[in-house]
Design an enzyme around this catalytic site. Sequence first.
Site, PDB file in Angstrom:
ATOM      1  N   LYS A 103       0.841  -1.193   0.000  1.00  0.00           N
ATOM      2  CA  LYS A 103       0.000   0.000   0.000  1.00  0.00           C
ATOM      3  C   LYS A 103       0.884   1.255   0.000  1.00  0.00           C
ATOM      4  CE  LYS A 103      -3.972  -1.803   2.608  1.00  0.00           C
ATOM      5  NZ  LYS A 103      -4.984  -1.601   1.556  1.00  0.00           N
ATOM      6  N   ARG A 129     -10.407 -11.384   1.853  1.00  0.00           N
ATOM      7  CA  ARG A 129     -11.284 -12.412   1.279  1.00  0.00           C
ATOM      8  C   ARG A 129     -10.640 -13.798   1.333  1.00  0.00           C
ATOM      9  NH1 ARG A 129     -11.604  -9.104  -4.237  1.00  0.00           N
ATOM     10  NH2 ARG A 129     -11.232  -7.435  -2.724  1.00  0.00           N
TER      11      ARG A 129
HETATM   12  N1  BES Z   1      -8.163  -3.686   4.280  1.00  0.00           N
HETATM   13  C1  BES Z   1      -8.289  -3.286   2.936  1.00  0.00           C
HETATM   14  C2  BES Z   1      -9.560  -2.494   2.652  1.00  0.00           C
HETATM   15  C3  BES Z   1      -9.628  -1.108   3.193  1.00  0.00           C
HETATM   16  C4  BES Z   1      -9.127  -0.049   2.465  1.00  0.00           C
HETATM   17  C5  BES Z   1     -10.253  -0.857   4.381  1.00  0.00           C
HETATM   18  C6  BES Z   1      -9.241   1.234   2.951  1.00  0.00           C
HETATM   19  C7  BES Z   1     -10.367   0.430   4.865  1.00  0.00           C
HETATM   20  C8  BES Z   1      -9.865   1.477   4.145  1.00  0.00           C
HETATM   21  C9  BES Z   1      -8.283  -4.507   2.012  1.00  0.00           C
HETATM   22  O1  BES Z   1      -7.545  -5.584   2.443  1.00  0.00           O
HETATM   23  C10 BES Z   1      -7.733  -4.062   0.711  1.00  0.00           C
HETATM   24  O2  BES Z   1      -6.606  -3.668   0.691  1.00  0.00           O
HETATM   25  N2  BES Z   1      -8.522  -4.096  -0.332  1.00  0.00           N
HETATM   26  C11 BES Z   1      -8.114  -3.635  -1.597  1.00  0.00           C
HETATM   27  C12 BES Z   1      -8.665  -4.567  -2.634  1.00  0.00           C
HETATM   28  C13 BES Z   1      -8.128  -4.308  -3.997  1.00  0.00           C
HETATM   29  C14 BES Z   1      -6.671  -4.725  -4.059  1.00  0.00           C
HETATM   30  C15 BES Z   1      -8.939  -5.102  -4.980  1.00  0.00           C
HETATM   31  C16 BES Z   1      -8.649  -2.221  -1.789  1.00  0.00           C
HETATM   32  O3  BES Z   1      -9.783  -1.953  -1.395  1.00  0.00           O
HETATM   33  O4  BES Z   1      -7.907  -1.393  -2.295  1.00  0.00           O
HETATM   34 ZN    ZN Z   2      -5.488  -5.421   1.827  1.00  0.00          ZN
END
Ligand code: BES
Ligand code: ZN
Length: 500
Positions: free
Chosen positions: A279, A354
């Site tokens: 991230k 997931r």
């Molecule tokens: N934990 C995150 C989702 C999230 C993002 C929660 C921002 C709260 C605030 C999750 O594991 C994630 O990173 N999801 C990705 C999925 C994508 C790679 C398809 C996302 O939402 O960017």
């Molecule tokens: Zn994630």
Amino acid sequence: MITVTAKTSQQYSGDMCVYFVRQLDNKKTMPVSQDKEVQEIIKRAYDVGDFFARAGETVLHYPGPGTGAKPAKSARRILVVGLGKDDLDREVFRLAGGTASATALKKKAYEFMAVLPDELDFPAVEMAQGLAEGLILGAYQFVKYKTKFEPDEKPGEIKNIMLSTRHLSAVRKGVKTGSTEAFAGCRARDMANEPGNYWTPAQFAERGRELAAEYGFKCKVYGLAELKKMGMGGIIGVNQGSGKPPTMVVLEYRTGKKVPTLLLVGKGLTFDSGGISLKPGAGMQDMKYDMCGGAAVIAAMQAIGEISPARLDVVAIVPATENLPGHDALKPGDIITQYNGKTVEVVNTDAEGRLILADALSWGVKKYKPDAVVDLATLTGAVIVGLGHHRTGLMSNNDALAEKIMAAGEKSAEPLWRLPLGKEYAKQLESKVADLKNVGTQGAGTITAGAFLEEFVGETPWAHLDIAGTAWDFTEKSYVPKGPSGVGVRTIIELIRAWK
Ligand code: BES
Ligand code: ZN
Ligand code: ZN
């Protein structure tokens, strides 16, 4: 923390006495209080144009000789809180309770009395439940890691709140219900506020065992070796880049009768760096909150232990791990095998929630054959794009279950919005090399995440709550602080209370 009493405010001389009054109409009409003393305070504030009893409006008064209040037995402060003019419901009282506690904290009034507006045409049980929720949730603070304070700034804690009423038994009942829900909400906030170096998968296990000891739940914690043996390829895969072993905590509340079983599953990602699909740095610290689904489920079990529901068995599962880019971490393109044998091409290691939920869901459905499954997870950033920070995203394969959850969310002021599922979305997850890929093609990111989970619950009625937008930064209110909200806890409890 809350005690119910028939004592009146005239018999109380603590830090503060709180009164609640209704706004009369849209015109600027002077609010009315049953209490003469309070009426005089209202009149003064009204005369200078400060107070019409709109929701959230307050007057703080310091009684003493010549100020209109009885000096001898009066509390040191008098706070009047407006209830607004909208139809009364539990939320009106939650907000008012939150305002009272927030003011008390600010003024260091750590012992106060709140006088219930017994005269209002509204059930005392509901009023008391709402007030208790607001008072307790509004008194929440997390300062355990602060060691330095400006002189006189060291925060104290609200120790005792007395509720004065004529309807003792109804109010006691409402206070019990509201306090149980609110304390559980506060415990979920506590877990979330803990930093990632303190709240690790092992902490979920420890909390699970503590709850089991306290409430007689059956508790089983699965560690790395067992999860490997069980074939939990999702949990193991996500954990590979972390130096800490994963855990999967299972808590069982049993009535001992032949009743339906509700399975709760919470995402316990104690820190989500994204893994190899790292991230961006800015804001990454918030990813310590990626365990809020797990925290909600564990905290709800605490309330279930208090309530002992008679018509429902409840099983809670929290798969817990960090998602870090260690030397053995999952790489984009890796293929894993989930518990139910489905293979998944991991195209993005940041879509890890997931993967761990898929194992927990398919294992839980097979082992417990539940009548319904509800999972809670901070699953997608996309849900914030769609719904902002005001509603939880709800997806379900079962209309009746979805409606029950919507209703429970409405009652607890944790509103949800249902999003569709369907084969078009499932198709977005097709992989050339495995049964599924973990990220769908462009568009509908929240729904394709839901569609992924749907592959792991079979025909079991299931609902998925994407709390990524509401678990923290939730719509700010008197009783909802800036940090983690504890969202989901009260919804689950309301769902269980209403279960038929
Ligand atoms: N934990 C995150 C989702 C999230 C993002 C929660 C921002 C709260 C605030 C999750 O594991 C994630 O990173 N999801 C990705 C999925 C994508 C790679 C398809 C996302 O939402 O960017
Ligand atoms: Zn994630
Ligand atoms: Zn995550």
